[in-house]
Motif scaffolding. Sequence first.
Motif, PDB file in Angstrom:
ATOM      1  N   SER A 209      -4.177  -3.055  -7.700  1.00 32.55           N
ATOM      2  CA  SER A 209      -3.794  -3.305  -6.308  1.00 32.55           C
ATOM      3  C   SER A 209      -2.275  -3.242  -6.173  1.00 32.55           C
ATOM      4  N   LEU A 210      -1.801  -2.402  -5.270  1.00 37.71           N
ATOM      5  CA  LEU A 210      -0.360  -2.316  -5.022  1.00 37.71           C
ATOM      6  C   LEU A 210       0.207  -3.651  -4.569  1.00 37.71           C
ATOM      7  N   ASP A 211      -0.550  -4.363  -3.745  1.00 40.47           N
ATOM      8  CA  ASP A 211      -0.058  -5.646  -3.247  1.00 40.47           C
ATOM      9  C   ASP A 211       0.074  -6.673  -4.358  1.00 40.47           C
ATOM     10  N   TYR A 212      -0.745  -6.554  -5.405  1.00 44.86           N
ATOM     11  CA  TYR A 212      -0.645  -7.473  -6.540  1.00 44.86           C
ATOM     12  C   TYR A 212       0.552  -7.129  -7.423  1.00 44.86           C
ATOM     13  N   ILE A 213       0.727  -5.855  -7.705  1.00 52.13           N
ATOM     14  CA  ILE A 213       1.710  -5.463  -8.731  1.00 52.13           C
ATOM     15  C   ILE A 213       3.103  -5.259  -8.171  1.00 52.13           C
ATOM     16  N   LYS A 214       3.258  -5.155  -6.841  1.00 53.45           N
ATOM     17  CA  LYS A 214       4.566  -4.852  -6.248  1.00 53.45           C
ATOM     18  C   LYS A 214       5.517  -6.044  -6.235  1.00 53.45           C
ATOM     19  N   GLU A 234      -2.525   6.621  -1.090  1.00 48.27           N
ATOM     20  CA  GLU A 234      -1.883   6.225   0.176  1.00 48.27           C
ATOM     21  C   GLU A 234      -0.379   6.026  -0.054  1.00 48.27           C
ATOM     22  N   ALA A 235       0.235   7.024  -0.667  1.00 50.44           N
ATOM     23  CA  ALA A 235       1.635   6.910  -1.082  1.00 50.44           C
ATOM     24  C   ALA A 235       2.585   6.727   0.095  1.00 50.44           C
ATOM     25  N   HIS A 236       2.184   7.173   1.288  1.00 51.91           N
ATOM     26  CA  HIS A 236       3.081   7.037   2.448  1.00 51.91           C
ATOM     27  C   HIS A 236       3.340   5.578   2.796  1.00 51.91           C
ATOM     28  N   THR A 237       2.445   4.674   2.401  1.00 52.71           N
ATOM     29  CA  THR A 237       2.649   3.245   2.701  1.00 52.71           C
ATOM     30  C   THR A 237       3.731   2.637   1.818  1.00 52.71           C
ATOM     31  N   CYS A 238       4.243   3.408   0.875  1.00 57.76           N
ATOM     32  CA  CYS A 238       5.255   2.890  -0.051  1.00 57.76           C
ATOM     33  C   CYS A 238       6.677   3.295   0.326  1.00 57.76           C
ATOM     34  N   VAL A 239       6.835   4.095   1.366  1.00 58.61           N
ATOM     35  CA  VAL A 239       8.173   4.631   1.625  1.00 58.61           C
ATOM     36  C   VAL A 239       8.659   4.438   3.052  1.00 58.61           C
ATOM     37  N   GLY A 240       7.804   4.147   4.009  1.00 57.20           N
ATOM     38  CA  GLY A 240       8.227   4.080   5.401  1.00 57.20           C
ATOM     39  C   GLY A 240       8.335   2.660   5.907  1.00 57.20           C
ATOM     40  N   GLN A 248       9.107  -3.445  -1.412  1.00 57.92           N
ATOM     41  CA  GLN A 248       8.667  -3.816  -2.759  1.00 57.92           C
ATOM     42  C   GLN A 248       7.874  -2.684  -3.407  1.00 57.92           C
ATOM     43  N   ARG A 249       7.008  -2.033  -2.618  1.00 61.38           N
ATOM     44  CA  ARG A 249       6.223  -0.927  -3.166  1.00 61.38           C
ATOM     45  C   ARG A 249       7.129   0.227  -3.590  1.00 61.38           C
ATOM     46  N   TYR A 250       8.125   0.541  -2.747  1.00 62.01           N
ATOM     47  CA  TYR A 250       9.012   1.644  -3.108  1.00 62.01           C
ATOM     48  C   TYR A 250       9.878   1.292  -4.314  1.00 62.01           C
ATOM     49  N   ALA A 251      10.308   0.034  -4.390  1.00 59.56           N
ATOM     50  CA  ALA A 251      11.090  -0.390  -5.556  1.00 59.56           C
ATOM     51  C   ALA A 251      10.276  -0.213  -6.836  1.00 59.56           C
ATOM     52  N   LEU A 252       8.982  -0.491  -6.770  1.00 57.86           N
ATOM     53  CA  LEU A 252       8.112  -0.302  -7.935  1.00 57.86           C
ATOM     54  C   LEU A 252       8.030   1.175  -8.307  1.00 57.86           C
TER      55      LEU A 252
END
Length: 932
Positions: A209-214, A234-240, A248-252
Amino acid sequence: MNAPSQTGEFQTGDLVKARGREWIVLGKPGEGLMRVRPLSGSEEDAIVIATALEATPVQSATFAPPRFDQLDTQDAARMLADALRLSLRRGAGPFRSAAHLGVEPRAYQLVPLLMAMRLDVKRLLIADDVGIGKTIEAGMILREMLDRSEIDRFAVLCPPHLVDQWVGELAEKFDIDAIAVTSARARSLERGLAPGDTIFAVHPFTVVSLDYIKTDSRRASFAQTCPEFVIVDEAHTCVGGSEKGTHQRYALLEMLAEKAERHLLLLTATPHSGNQDAYARLLSLLHPDLSSGPEVSDVNAVERYRRRLAQHFVQRRRPDIADKWGEARAFATSMKKDAPYALTGDFLNFQEDVLEYCVGVANRADGEKGRRLAFWGTLALMRCVGSSPAAALSALRNRLGGMAEADALKPILFDSDESDFADTDLEPATALDSEDAAELRGLIVKAEGLVENFAKDPKLRELTRWVTYLTKEKGARPVIFCRFINTAEAVGAALQAQFKKHKVEVVTGRLTPEERRARVEALECHPERILVATDCLSEGINLQSLFNAVVHYDLNWNPTRHQQRDGRVDRFGQQAAEVWSLMIFGENSIIDGAVIKVIKDKMERIQKETGVVVPVPEDSASVSNALMQAMLLHSSRPRAQGMFDFGDAEKKLDDQWKNAEDDARRSQTRYAQSALKPDEVLPEWHRLRALLGGPEEVGRFTRRALLRLDKPLGEQGAYWRVHYSDMPLQLRERLAARRLTGTRLIGFEDSLPPEVAHVGRTHPLVALLAETMAEGALDPASVEGLVPLGRSGAWRTRAADTLTTVLLLRLRFKLTTSGRRTLLAEEATALAFASGTAEAFAQGADALALLEKEASGNLEPAAITRQINTALTRIEGYQPAIAAYAKVRAQQLSEDHDRVKAATRGEGATTEVEPVLPADVIGLYILVPESN
């Protein structure tokens, strides 16, 4: 048995004896180590041996030929031939993954795999439309990398609601058992770990889960132990966007991308949301050259950028697949319809009353910030009013009891893709400081009256009319998507009362992801089914096997969400000829009218002209102002109009829509793939799949194997009924572990109706039967409670003019790629020899076909034993012919690898194929001419 050998002399593909049994050497993972698989076992039984620590030295071994006392029937011979072919997982062809795939890919789905094979470090952005098959394309690359031994660990990073789907897809389609890592499961996974160990060091295959690991507390430690291959869904949710979670997702991902040799696959149907900075951040993860666009005045720089992007980016639209790739049959015909209705009486007046109340509140708001929050609160409340009386009542009560917060309103109002959909289907609090409680309570009373008379709601009546048509006239199974929980629950109750013969299920964000999945899967037992859901299901659970129609009960304010909803049903693997998509809206509704004018019409025009669904512009102020202005203009009460100065909000928004359209047009040429010729490779893929065993071989083997176990398949028309719970204990427990229980309707071809489960060569039923049959023949003690197949036999036949010996063979090959990596490959085949000659007259498929020719009669046991004993004395004389055939196959396989390399325009990479001799003689069968 040969004399003991030094460890260093053993090579990939050699047979050895250790710990009292024979093994095949799979490779050398390190100094003094050998990875081996039991000679009679499967890949799951492979272990690593530290040769220096063995009590008895590892020795060379030879494969024992069949014996005269291992006799069996012609059916057993045919079953063993198919079992051997279907159980092999280390194919020798250029697509190593083909032996593990549980899905038959289309030509266009090979493109990302071909692109990846060109790159030393696999970094791709796969941005195909919703439903085209990004998961399959990414999974094929992953499976190929595993089977080439280029990686031995991976992690899939995805939103939490997609974790279980990924685990299921990897198991079902790619024969990979991965561990789900979420906030709820991490603690149990960590329990029992040795000091210093981590989940990702112990479990090589994970879906995270991205929300867990971010989070700040986990991000850095994960980056240190992260596998060498990562898929980000769903990579777009990590950059916009500007939300903390996005940062946090983009930093990961930045941390993961810093390791230059890490393979990275980014998946999204919306790579460019209109935010150029977010798009640049996404591309920067692929290659430093893509972190910023080229200077447009520099023609050479633009060309270099385009070429670099083409190496790492693949994007196809539905029209591309149908028109340019000739794959129209891969998808159902899309039947899109608008379903307008007219509000009347109290239902119409209620919208006007709520709008008038909100205008008064906004008019009293102080300052620009207060006015903006008032507009957002008005729009959020009006969304609920337009959804249903139940949602309106809930929102009004929430407004009475809670204050509005901009951060909470924005993702709900504008349907942000960065939010967890399960968190945004609750009706929001929309109150300001300047509320009139008495007036608000009056609206609550009116809403309560409408809830009591919900059966008269014109919107519900229009839905009921269409559901009746779809279910009765079209035999459709619809999914009705609602925006809010209370709407979904009210609609579900109303439909269940109306459609008593149907099973109506409601799935909303009140349920956990596991509960949602369980409710959906339970509908499989109900042929007549209707599902009502909020957008918690617009991503996360594929519905194409159970449903073939989507009804948008509520207009969504983000056009891409409509595409995501449709994509749950209208996607690769949908077996219905037609898929319906129905849009319900009020033609005189204040709310729907504003959304149609500001969002829907503009989006549909762009989509019609470009073929691309573009998201709503990110300027929330312009969107909200334009919506508010349109809502007031749609009002039938003059005092609600002209009260506010919206400036040039409409023009600003039109300019942003125009920019989105221009970008969509540019993307059609910017990402065109060139220099790839999948049509040259597809025949090779099909040849390899046929060699490994296609639908015909899978079907006949499964029927014969279950008949031998006295658990025959039941015929039901063109399909078969299998009783999983009636299997022998050894198989039943292993099938139950893969959630295969009870009775199921199955088929073996790729195109099947939704209620028929596809059973291919990697399906657990086939895989377990093949492994059990093959292992039992080679090691009878391994199949406790079952009668193992014999390895020899003789029968009379009209298919042979002379006494014929058929040898069932397992060929082993050593594949060396670019001089760096050595892999084991295996192939099941046969050679046929006429009496008195040591030259094979039939090879491969032709020799195997002799076993399929029906016997014309049986031989006496003594005659069979005599024929087998005589043939065993000839095996040594057949060895030169076997070796020659193995060398020819090695040369053919080398040419196959070269052909694929040429098709991918690969440079430098070479694959040498060398046979490992002697080959294993698995079965020996004598065909006696009927005339004798």
